[in-house]
Design an enzyme around this catalytic site. Structure first.
Site, mmCIF file in Angstrom:
data_model
loop_
_atom_site.group_PDB
_atom_site.id
_atom_site.type_symbol
_atom_site.label_atom_id
_atom_site.label_comp_id
_atom_site.label_asym_id
_atom_site.label_seq_id
_atom_site.Cartn_x
_atom_site.Cartn_y
_atom_site.Cartn_z
ATOM 1 N N ASN A 175 0.842 -1.187 0.000
ATOM 2 C CA ASN A 175 0.000 0.000 0.000
ATOM 3 C C ASN A 175 0.881 1.242 0.000
ATOM 4 O O ASN A 175 2.108 1.158 -0.075
ATOM 5 C CB ASN A 175 -0.953 -0.017 1.204
ATOM 6 C CG ASN A 175 -0.205 -0.140 2.522
ATOM 7 O OD1 ASN A 175 0.569 0.730 2.893
ATOM 8 N ND2 ASN A 175 -0.425 -1.260 3.219
ATOM 9 N N ALA B 227 1.449 1.107 11.651
ATOM 10 C CA ALA B 227 1.718 0.500 10.343
ATOM 11 C C ALA B 227 0.419 0.215 9.594
ATOM 12 O O ALA B 227 -0.611 -0.083 10.196
ATOM 13 C CB ALA B 227 2.511 -0.794 10.518
ATOM 14 N N ASP C 204 -3.893 -10.624 12.458
ATOM 15 C CA ASP C 204 -4.305 -9.312 12.966
ATOM 16 C C ASP C 204 -3.345 -8.959 14.099
ATOM 17 O O ASP C 204 -3.499 -9.397 15.244
ATOM 18 C CB ASP C 204 -5.746 -9.369 13.467
ATOM 19 C CG ASP C 204 -6.311 -7.990 13.767
ATOM 20 O OD1 ASP C 204 -5.532 -7.138 14.228
ATOM 21 O OD2 ASP C 204 -7.515 -7.791 13.539
ATOM 22 N N ILE D 134 -2.457 -6.182 15.853
ATOM 23 C CA ILE D 134 -2.819 -5.425 17.051
ATOM 24 C C ILE D 134 -3.840 -6.174 17.899
ATOM 25 O O ILE D 134 -3.789 -6.141 19.130
ATOM 26 C CB ILE D 134 -3.323 -4.020 16.668
ATOM 27 C CG1 ILE D 134 -3.319 -3.114 17.901
ATOM 28 C CG2 ILE D 134 -4.679 -4.049 15.986
ATOM 29 C CD1 ILE D 134 -3.425 -1.642 17.580
ATOM 30 N N LYS E 266 -13.656 -0.800 15.245
ATOM 31 C CA LYS E 266 -12.331 -1.419 15.391
ATOM 32 C C LYS E 266 -11.838 -1.320 16.830
ATOM 33 O O LYS E 266 -11.212 -2.249 17.361
ATOM 34 C CB LYS E 266 -11.353 -0.721 14.434
ATOM 35 C CG LYS E 266 -9.988 -1.367 14.324
ATOM 36 C CD LYS E 266 -9.162 -0.668 13.238
ATOM 37 C CE LYS E 266 -7.798 -1.322 13.076
ATOM 38 N NZ LYS E 266 -7.006 -0.647 12.002
ATOM 39 N N LYS F 299 -11.192 -5.030 18.618
ATOM 40 C CA LYS F 299 -9.801 -5.423 18.838
ATOM 41 C C LYS F 299 -9.342 -5.184 20.267
ATOM 42 O O LYS F 299 -8.187 -5.472 20.597
ATOM 43 C CB LYS F 299 -8.904 -4.684 17.847
ATOM 44 C CG LYS F 299 -9.284 -5.000 16.394
ATOM 45 C CD LYS F 299 -8.224 -4.586 15.413
ATOM 46 C CE LYS F 299 -8.613 -5.017 14.004
ATOM 47 N NZ LYS F 299 -7.546 -4.787 13.010
#
Length: 409
Positions: free
Chosen positions: A214, A280, A313, A315, A344, A348
């Site tokens: 990206n 990141a 994932d 985090i 999120k 998370k």
């Protein structure tokens, strides 16, 4: 008044073509009010002369361990106690290897062992020498001992090679020195804390030629690392492939894939970190199986199908394992930014999430400025658009305030 006024800087110069740049560095430092004393290695004498350096610095140049002109002939002890900061520019691969091993076989290496002042290295060497496993191991050893580092830069080298290993320009080294002394004037509110920060993109291999990635530049993550260091934190920066210069004093770990990034974070968070910031832009998917050879297009089809699977994932994994007392995430979105960020935050198990609208051309990916919304379970805050370095300071302040009101795990 300059942060360098009356600061005593010992400049060590080792053998290498970049030694000529140190003359300009001395000029910048003395112009800012610093007192500079120069120590040369034998190899450096092939590139710069003692007469030139004495004229620019205004002080005698040293190169021998036992100096009959120094008090009691013990010039190395005198200089080691004199310096507020020792700067080695250029720092050759040989010097870094000897310093990492604790050798004291010339004046400069002896000074580095005898001083209680911090040491800042500006590495300079051929790109293959910089990339060599031995040099990288020596670098990691020195950083782990608290040695500061500026560079090396990436680009064309005197030997004709192109790559990392160029000594940073004198202006960049001067800025790193100025930042060190400026940081000493800031209350070290984060002393004793360990912050782990991720930055940049991940790069997921499709085959040996192609990859999924990206547009993340890493600028925000690197700015956050610099801000935390300036407040006294020990910072581990786990970075994907970027062109950013790491801040002096950071423990930099370079990775490519999401799997490598997760492994690096876990190995550096054996005991709970004080703060984790997932800045990141981790690729959501990777190839189910990356091919060993370049995938070839076929003449009978205009399409190619790739089988992708979810990346770990990072985090969420670290939050679930309680790897940090404060977990901070970023949400880079192009629509419904706040709603997605709040979701999120909950899913998370984060303490703070920083929502970033990357659909805007003036902020976010590859830009020097950013504008975000900071969200917690209790509140939200939207600082004004600002340079990423300034925004990083505001975000670190917010995280510090939040951590003071949050019990440790």
């Amino acid at each position: 008044m300059s942060d360098l006024t009356q600061k005593r800087i010992l400049l060590g110069i080792t053998g290498g073509i970049a030694a000529y740049k140190s003359i300009e560095l001395i000029r910048l430092l003395t112009k800012a009010g610093a007192e500079v004393q120069v120590v040369l290695t034998e190899g450096a004498k092939a590139f710069v002369t003692e007469m030139t350096l004495q004229a620019v610095s205004g002080n005698p140049v040293r190169s021998t361990i036992l100096d009959p002109n120094a008090e009691a002939g013990m010039g190395h002890i005198e200089l080691a106690k004199w310096a507020d900061l020792i700067v080695i520019a250029p720092a050759s691969a040989d010097f870094m290897a000897r310093y990492a091993q604790g050798m004291a076989n010339d004046l400069l290496s002896t000074l580095c062992l005898a001083t209680e002042a911090p040491v800042l290295l500006a590495p300079a060497m051929n790109q293959a020498m910089w990339r060599h496993a031995a040099t990288q191991a020596n670098t990691k050893t020195l950083l782990s001992r608290g040695v500061l580092m500026e560079g090396p830069a990436d680009g064309a080298q005197a030997c004709g090679d192109i790559g990392p290993g160029r000594m940073s320009e004198p202006e960049a080294i001067y800025i790193a020195i100025s930042k060190y002394f400026h940081a000493k004037q800031i209350p070290q509110a984060l002393a004793g804390q360990h912050w782990v920060i991720t930055a940049g993109p991940t790069m997921e291999a499709i085959d040996p030629v192609r990859y999924i990635s990206n547009h993340s530049s890493g600028k925000m993550g690197y700015a956050l690392a610099a801000s935390a260091i300036s407040r006294g934190a020990t910072v581990t920066l786990v970075s994907g492939p970027v062109q950013c210069t790491p801040p002096a004093g950071v423990n930099l770990i370079k990775v490519k894939s999401a799997d490598e990034m997760l492994a690096a974070c876990e190995s550096n968070m054996d005991t709970p970190a004080s703060v984790f910031i997932g800045a990141a832009a981790v690729a959501d998917f990777k190839m189910k199986t990356a091919t060993d050879q370049k995938m070839k297009k076929t003449s009978d089809s205009d399409e190619m199908q790739l089988t992708l699977v979810k990346n770990p994932d990072i985090i969420a994994t670290l939050a679930q394992d309680k790897r940090a007392n404060i977990m901070v995430g970023f949400a880079a979105e192009t629509q419904n930014v706040i709603d997605y960020a709040k979701s999120k935050l909950e899913r998370k198990g984060l303490d703070i999430i920083i929502a970033n609208d990357v659909s805007r051309a003036d902020i976010g990916f590859n830009q020097d400025e950013n504008q975000v919304t900071v969200i917690t379970k209790q509140t939200s805050w939207e600082p004004a658009k600002a340079a990423k370095s300034e925004l990083a300071n505001q975000l670190v302040d917010f995280i510090c305030q939040h951590s003071q009101s949050t019990p440790s795990n």
